[in-house]
Design a protein around this motif. Structure first.
Motif, PDB file in Angstrom:
ATOM      1  N   PHE A  24       6.685   7.600  14.828  1.00  0.00           N
ATOM      2  CA  PHE A  24       5.419   7.323  14.427  1.00  0.00           C
ATOM      3  C   PHE A  24       4.378   8.542  14.470  1.00  0.00           C
ATOM      4  O   PHE A  24       3.775   8.622  13.767  1.00  0.00           O
ATOM      5  N   ASP A  51     -10.998   2.683   6.281  1.00  0.00           N
ATOM      6  CA  ASP A  51     -10.399   1.411   6.165  1.00  0.00           C
ATOM      7  C   ASP A  51      -9.118   1.466   5.475  1.00  0.00           C
ATOM      8  O   ASP A  51      -7.937   0.896   6.016  1.00  0.00           O
ATOM      9  N   GLU A  54      -6.210   2.981   7.729  1.00  0.00           N
ATOM     10  CA  GLU A  54      -5.933   2.275   8.860  1.00  0.00           C
ATOM     11  C   GLU A  54      -4.762   1.237   8.220  1.00  0.00           C
ATOM     12  O   GLU A  54      -3.696   1.084   8.718  1.00  0.00           O
ATOM     13  N   TRP A  57      -1.412   2.884   7.552  1.00  0.00           N
ATOM     14  CA  TRP A  57      -0.652   3.161   8.700  1.00  0.00           C
ATOM     15  C   TRP A  57       0.117   1.806   9.161  1.00  0.00           C
ATOM     16  O   TRP A  57       1.196   1.547   9.583  1.00  0.00           O
ATOM     17  N   LEU A  58      -0.812   0.718   9.042  1.00  0.00           N
ATOM     18  CA  LEU A  58      -0.288  -0.847   9.567  1.00  0.00           C
ATOM     19  C   LEU A  58       0.707  -0.870   8.623  1.00  0.00           C
ATOM     20  O   LEU A  58       1.915  -1.630   8.975  1.00  0.00           O
ATOM     21  N   VAL A  61       4.120   0.723   9.585  1.00  0.00           N
ATOM     22  CA  VAL A  61       4.605   0.063  10.898  1.00  0.00           C
ATOM     23  C   VAL A  61       5.232  -1.444  10.556  1.00  0.00           C
ATOM     24  O   VAL A  61       6.436  -1.636  11.097  1.00  0.00           O
ATOM     25  N   ALA A  62       4.697  -2.182   9.792  1.00  0.00           N
ATOM     26  CA  ALA A  62       5.195  -3.123   9.317  1.00  0.00           C
ATOM     27  C   ALA A  62       6.566  -3.298   8.440  1.00  0.00           C
ATOM     28  O   ALA A  62       7.694  -3.756   8.291  1.00  0.00           O
ATOM     29  N   ALA A  64       8.724  -0.291   8.578  1.00  0.00           N
ATOM     30  CA  ALA A  64       9.576   0.850   9.371  1.00  0.00           C
ATOM     31  C   ALA A  64      10.706   0.342   9.198  1.00  0.00           C
ATOM     32  O   ALA A  64      11.848   1.485   8.625  1.00  0.00           O
TER      33      ALA A  64
END
Lengths: 197, 75
Positions: A24, A51, A54, A57-58, A61-62, A64
């Motif tokens: 990551f 904003d 961010e 990227w979240l 991650v969710a 991935a």
């Protein structure tokens, strides 16, 4: 993916799928500034770009663990960023009853004061930023994805959810509009290119 | 898009765009938040549905074959 070959990218996707946090970091290092530049020039507001960045990227991650093994990270991330920006615009349009100028290909008319004072050093840079900022959003995103971020037109078409042919048209019009606002003689340029081929 | 860079003032202009820098502190915070989320994220569950479905199909086909063999007196 700028600065990374396909094999490395595939390996990175595999590691992301396995939950490797260092992978990551590598993706973040590679794309954070590029995504921010894309979002900042699209939204023309630094705080909005931060904003949306961010949230992008979240989302990565969710999702991935569920990425396809052959995912192309650049187009994937720019698609998420683009979709988040579209959602943001829609919510703003609902809030703002005077938002007719933001719809579709319609130019936004008066461009708000540029937020790029914090970044643009030269007069030429300011001119080109202003010219890009004055383009309709659909043209601006096409131009940013292909000419600035180096995505292939077909990839950019996927990011924007349009056909490659529609993307080529948008690009062509965006280039013409930009050339006009920069006082570049685009027809003469086209004739010159034809002569050379 | 095939463009000859040397003859393209639009591309030349775009190449003079400055790089906008995101807020470093916020970027670090986001990175940490994402890393923490990855640490907590459950591994994707193994999908049992397709495995069960395939097993049932195989069992059904095997039963059919056995019945057929029994009817023919081979078993």
């Amino acid at each position: 993916m700028k600065g990374m070959d396909r094999d490395s990218e595939l390996a990175l996707v595999g590691r992301l799928r396995a939950g490797d946090r260092d992978a990551f970091d590598a993706v973040h290092d590679c794309f954070n500034t590029r995504l921010f530049n894309f979002l900042a020039r699209l939204s023309r507001r630094r705080e909005v770009a931060e904003d949306l960045l961010e949230e992008t990227w979240l989302r990565l991650v969710a999702r991935a663990a569920y990425l396809q093994p052959d995912t192309r990270l650049g187009p994937w991330l720019f698609t998420v960023a683009h979709n988040l920006y579209v959602s943001y615009r829609r919510s703003r349009m609902l809030e703002d009853s005077h938002s007719a100028g933001l719809i579709g290909l319609w130019p936004s008319g008066s461009v708000p004061p540029s937020p790029f004072d914090w970044a643009v050093a030269s007069e030429a840079g300011r001119r080109i930023e202003a010219a890009i900022g004055a383009l309709p959003v659909a043209y601006r995103e096409a131009l940013l994805l292909v000419l600035v971020e180096g995505l292939r037109p077909a990839e950019a078409a996927g990011v924007c959810g349009i056909s490659p042919e529609a993307m080529r048209q948008r690009l062509s019009r965006a280039r013409a509009a930009l050339a006009a606002s920069l006082d570049v003689d685009e027809p003469a340029l086209a004739a010159l290119r034809e002569l050379r081929t | 898009m095939i463009v000859d860079d040397a003859f393209d003032p639009v591309l030349h202009s775009i190449s003079r765009l400055g790089v906008l820098t995101p807020d470093e502190r916020r970027a670090a915070q986001v990175r940490e938040r994402c890393r923490a989320q990855m640490r907590r994220a459950p591994k994707p569950e193994r999908r049992l549905g397709p495995v069960l479905f395939t097993g049932l199909c195989l069992f059904y086909v095997l039963a059919l074959v056995l019945d057929l063999l029994r009817l023919r007196g081979l078993l």
